[in-house]
Write a protein that holds these residues in place. Structure first.
Motif, short mmCIF file in Angstrom:
data_model
loop_
_atom_site.label_atom_id
_atom_site.label_comp_id
_atom_site.label_asym_id
_atom_site.label_seq_id
_atom_site.Cartn_x
_atom_site.Cartn_y
_atom_site.Cartn_z
N HIS A 106 0.84 -1.20 0.00
CA HIS A 106 0.00 0.00 0.00
C HIS A 106 0.88 1.26 0.00
CE1 HIS A 106 -3.59 2.36 0.69
NE2 HIS A 106 -2.94 2.99 1.66
N ALA A 107 1.99 1.22 0.74
CA ALA A 107 2.88 2.39 0.81
C ALA A 107 3.41 2.75 -0.57
CB ALA A 107 4.04 2.10 1.77
N LEU A 108 3.79 1.78 -1.36
CA LEU A 108 4.28 2.05 -2.71
C LEU A 108 3.18 2.69 -3.55
CD1 LEU A 108 6.33 1.90 -5.01
CD2 LEU A 108 5.58 -0.45 -5.41
N MET A 109 1.99 2.15 -3.48
CA MET A 109 0.89 2.71 -4.28
C MET A 109 0.58 4.14 -3.86
SD MET A 109 0.37 0.44 -6.44
CE MET A 109 -1.05 1.10 -7.25
N GLU A 110 0.67 4.45 -2.58
CA GLU A 110 0.44 5.82 -2.10
C GLU A 110 1.51 6.76 -2.66
OE1 GLU A 110 -1.95 7.33 -0.35
OE2 GLU A 110 -3.11 5.48 -0.39
N ARG A 111 2.77 6.33 -2.66
CA ARG A 111 3.85 7.18 -3.20
C ARG A 111 3.68 7.39 -4.69
NH1 ARG A 111 7.70 4.13 -0.52
NH2 ARG A 111 8.85 3.80 -2.43
N VAL A 112 3.30 6.36 -5.43
CA VAL A 112 3.08 6.49 -6.87
C VAL A 112 1.94 7.48 -7.12
CG1 VAL A 112 2.28 5.28 -8.94
CG2 VAL A 112 4.04 4.25 -7.50
N ALA A 113 0.85 7.33 -6.38
CA ALA A 113 -0.30 8.23 -6.56
C ALA A 113 0.09 9.68 -6.24
CB ALA A 113 -1.46 7.79 -5.67
N ALA A 114 0.87 9.88 -5.19
CA ALA A 114 1.31 11.24 -4.82
C ALA A 114 2.18 11.84 -5.92
CB ALA A 114 2.07 11.21 -3.50
N LYS A 115 3.09 11.06 -6.47
CA LYS A 115 3.95 11.57 -7.55
C LYS A 115 3.14 11.89 -8.80
CE LYS A 115 8.10 11.51 -5.82
NZ LYS A 115 8.91 12.71 -5.73
N LEU A 116 2.16 11.06 -9.11
CA LEU A 116 1.31 11.33 -10.27
C LEU A 116 0.50 12.61 -10.07
CD1 LEU A 116 0.03 7.74 -11.11
CD2 LEU A 116 1.57 9.16 -12.50
N ARG A 117 -0.04 12.81 -8.85
CA ARG A 117 -0.78 14.05 -8.58
C ARG A 117 0.14 15.26 -8.71
NH1 ARG A 117 -3.42 10.70 -4.77
NH2 ARG A 117 -1.92 11.25 -3.15
#
Length: 137
Positions: A106-117
């Motif tokens: 989940h932590a990786l997905m959160e970081r990817v989503a933050a970078k995309l935003r």
């Protein structure tokens, strides 16, 4: 007789850097394996590609990132990493964000989503600036 384009010279094949070897002895090396240069290890002559790779992985880098930075095929860089790992000149590890069963955390997905935003906000701001410049002219 065909002519070669200007500036083109004889180029070596990518696998010349690996002595023709096409498979790493360490089957655990994956594109997302993290690689970090180590002090010590077996010393001896290194190729230019080995030296470049060591310079790029002073901070942890994924094998795929190293391949991109060196502009070499992923398979070639995997073999170079394998050679340096066997010599004790690099350490390798699985990414922290992968679970033991290789599922994404989940932590990786959160970081990817933050970078995309963040990237989207930058793109929108840049487009707005360009649009403003058009109307100002």
């Amino acid at each position: 007789m065909s002519q070669m384009p200007p500036g083109s010279g004889r180029r070596s094949r990518p696998y010349a850097a690996t002595g023709g070897r096409v498979q790493a002895l360490d089957g655990d090396l994956r594109p997302d394996t993290q690689v970090t240069a180590q002090t010590g290890g077996t010393h001896g002559p290194l190729t230019a590609q080995h030296s470049e790779l060591l310079g790029l992985c002073r901070a942890p880098r994924a094998v795929a990132e190293l391949a991109s930075g060196m502009d070499l095929p992923l398979g070639v860089v995997t073999l170079l990493v394998d050679e340096l790992h066997r010599r004790g000149q690099v350490a390798t590890r699985a990414p922290y964000d992968m679970g033991p069963d290789t599922t994404v955390t989940h932590a990786l997905m959160e970081r990817v989503a933050a970078k995309l935003r963040e990237s989207l906000r930058c793109d929108v701001a840049q487009e707005a600036d360009e649009e403003g410049e058009k109307h100002a002219n």
